[in-house]
Design an enzyme around this catalytic site. Structure first.
Site, mmCIF file in Angstrom:
data_model
loop_
_atom_site.group_PDB
_atom_site.id
_atom_site.type_symbol
_atom_site.label_atom_id
_atom_site.label_comp_id
_atom_site.label_asym_id
_atom_site.label_seq_id
_atom_site.Cartn_x
_atom_site.Cartn_y
_atom_site.Cartn_z
ATOM 1 N N SER A 1 -74.625 6.215 -127.914
ATOM 2 C CA SER A 1 -75.910 5.545 -128.131
ATOM 3 C C SER A 1 -76.772 5.611 -126.879
ATOM 4 C CB SER A 1 -75.691 4.069 -128.487
ATOM 5 O OG SER A 1 -74.945 3.963 -129.661
ATOM 6 N N SER B 1 -64.095 -0.640 -136.406
ATOM 7 C CA SER B 1 -64.329 -0.587 -137.859
ATOM 8 C C SER B 1 -63.610 -1.760 -138.544
ATOM 9 C CB SER B 1 -63.820 0.745 -138.419
ATOM 10 O OG SER B 1 -62.410 0.756 -138.392
ATOM 11 N N SER C 1 -66.124 7.550 -127.309
ATOM 12 C CA SER C 1 -65.726 8.301 -128.511
ATOM 13 C C SER C 1 -65.876 9.806 -128.319
ATOM 14 C CB SER C 1 -66.599 7.881 -129.696
ATOM 15 O OG SER C 1 -66.520 6.500 -129.890
ATOM 16 N N GLN D 1 -72.421 4.563 -123.025
ATOM 17 C CA GLN D 1 -70.958 4.392 -123.069
ATOM 18 C C GLN D 1 -70.292 5.658 -123.617
ATOM 19 O OE1 GLN D 1 -69.778 1.408 -125.900
ATOM 20 N NE2 GLN D 1 -67.769 1.131 -124.982
ATOM 21 N N GLU E 1 -67.938 -6.883 -124.930
ATOM 22 C CA GLU E 1 -68.892 -6.335 -125.887
ATOM 23 C C GLU E 1 -69.581 -7.405 -126.730
ATOM 24 O OE1 GLU E 1 -67.410 -2.843 -127.717
ATOM 25 O OE2 GLU E 1 -69.287 -2.396 -128.702
#
Ligand SMILES: Cc1cc2nc3c(=O)[nH]c(=O)nc-3n(C[C@H](O)[C@H](O)[C@H](O)COP(=O)(O)OP(=O)(O)OC[C@H]3O[C@@H](n4cnc5c(N)ncnc54)[C@H](O)[C@@H]3O)c2cc1C
Length: 381
Positions: A161, A360, A129, A126, A244
């Site tokens: 990741s 977060s 970011s 993915q 997700e």
């Protein structure tokens, strides 16, 4: 109900019969902070699952899935976790990209990619970011322009990741020069094994490297590899985030329960179990796990929104506290290692990331503040 019990037994029997031979040693391996463990054998195991139709179990049959109901998917994930089967390697394709293509892809994109996700022949990562765009994802600056019949992609992603093992990346890129924030973005499917892509692993606190920096330097992908309309990438990217946290969270909780049992076992061995404060906190952790399960069952199948934000806050904080309890349960030994953290130290170290990825804590609280409590939106520069 009876059907569900039969189905549960079928899944459990299949797993017991197949987690044998070369796969027997995979029990308990892999997962966050431990993705490096027996990767090739886990890949082989996942292809073995696929051959018997146990990947993408919630996808409709027309797309190669097993078409399981929500209740059956929960049962599958619970039994999978209870059997100790290893963490999955193809989850980003199965849980994020696949459902996005089913909802927003063209028939050609579905035909090209879904069978290879089901068969675990292609792995995905993915690419959202960036160094300047994390919580504030709309600040994405990686750009792509059409040159003939290809997109040419330039920019940097970070914390990607599993990019070091992935074949493809779904990339959020700015395709309208001069556009700002949520407009002018596109959702592109970019092959990673090409000259214009460099993947550089980032070493983590745990000593392992499961996320990466990904540099696109004139990387190419065909013009047809945009999901949704060019410029409409934000909507598609948000749809992916909505997928997700699906039913697999109930399986995740079975893994958490096993970890809690392991921490209690450690406390017994080191006699820290005699500490009344630790005992109270272990009991609190057990109660917390019951709350997580009740919340997950109550909100099963709901779209992304405040309930999902509550779930993320609850499990991330629970798991981070479990990491701290693991250290306390092991006593002074938890403070030293011989060059590589052990299982419990790794649990402690990696669980620090739980309150960052996938939204977060602060961002999840903002969602609850604004959408549930109706508090004024934060001022933005
Ligand atoms: C283990 C792990 C795996 C990851 N995997 C991937 C991946 O595969 N692909 C991918 O694209 N990304 C991935 N990420 C990145 C992850 O999505 C980002 O780390 C996350 O979105 C936070 O962004 P950031 O790190 O840039 O922190 P920032 O957004 O810079 O935030 C820094 C701090 O400021 C706080 N903050 C930021 N904005 C606000 C606000 N408006 N109000 C209050 N507080 C605020 C944050 O909560 C945080 O505490 C991964 C991260 C981790 C830790």
């Amino acid at each position: 109900m009876k059907d569900h019990e039969l189905f549960r037994r079928d899944v459990a029997d299949w797993l017991a019969e197949n987690l044998t031979g070369e796969f027997a040693g995979l029990r308990g391996l892999g997962g966050p902070g431990r993705e490096h463990e027996a990767f090739d054998l886990r890949l082989a195991w996942e292809r073995h699952l696929a051959a018997s139709g146990w990947t993408c179990v919630g996808w409709p049959r027309e797309f190669g899935g097993r078409g399981l109901s929500l209740a059956e998917q929960v049962i599958f994930h619970e039994e999978y976790a209870a059997s100790g089967a290893p963490a999955r390697v193809g989850h980003l394709g199965e849980q994020l990209l696949g459902p996005t293509l089913i909802a927003h892809g063209t028939p050609e994109q579905r035909q090209r990619f879904l069978p290879k996700i089901v068969a675990v022949e292609e792995l995905w990562c993915q690419g959202y970011s960036e160094p300047g765009a994390g919580s504030d994802l709309a600040a994405v600056s990686t750009s792509a322009r059409l040159e003939g019949d290809q997109w040419v992609v330039t920019g940097q992603k970070i914390w990607t990741s599993l990019a070091h093992v992935a074949d493809w990346c779904f990339v959020l890129a700015r395709t309208e020069p001069g556009s700002r924030r949520h407009s002018g973005l596109s959702y592109l499917l970019v092959p990673l094994r090409q000259d214009g892509v460099t993947v550089r692993p980032i070493r983590q606190l745990t000593g392992t490297s499961e996320f990466n920096e990904v540099f696109f330097d004139g990387a190419r992908t065909p013009a047809s590899m945009v999901v949704g309309e060019p410029g409409d990438g934000w909507r598609v990217a948000m749809a992916t985030l909505g997928f997700e946290r699906g039913v697999s969270t109930l399986g995740q909780q079975i893994g958490f329960r096993r970890e809690l049992e392991g921490v209690i076992e450690q406390a017994r061995r080191t006699s820290t179990i005699d500490d009344p404060v630790l005992r109270t906190e272990l009991t609190r952790a057990w109660i917390g796990l019951r709350v997580l399960r009740a919340h997950a069952l109550r909100t099963l199948g709901e779209d992304a929104g405040p309930e999902v934000a509550v779930s993320k806050l609850l499990w991330a904080q629970w798991h981070r506290r479990l990491g701290e309890l693991a250290m306390r349960a092991r006593g002074p030994r938890s403070l030293v290692h011989d060059g590589e953290p052990d299982e419990w130290q790794r649990l402690f170290l990696f669980s620090r990331a739980d309150t960052i990825y996938g939204g977060s804590d602060e961002i999840e609280r903002n969602i609850i503040a604004e959408r549930v409590l109706g508090l004024p939106k934060e001022a933005r520069a």
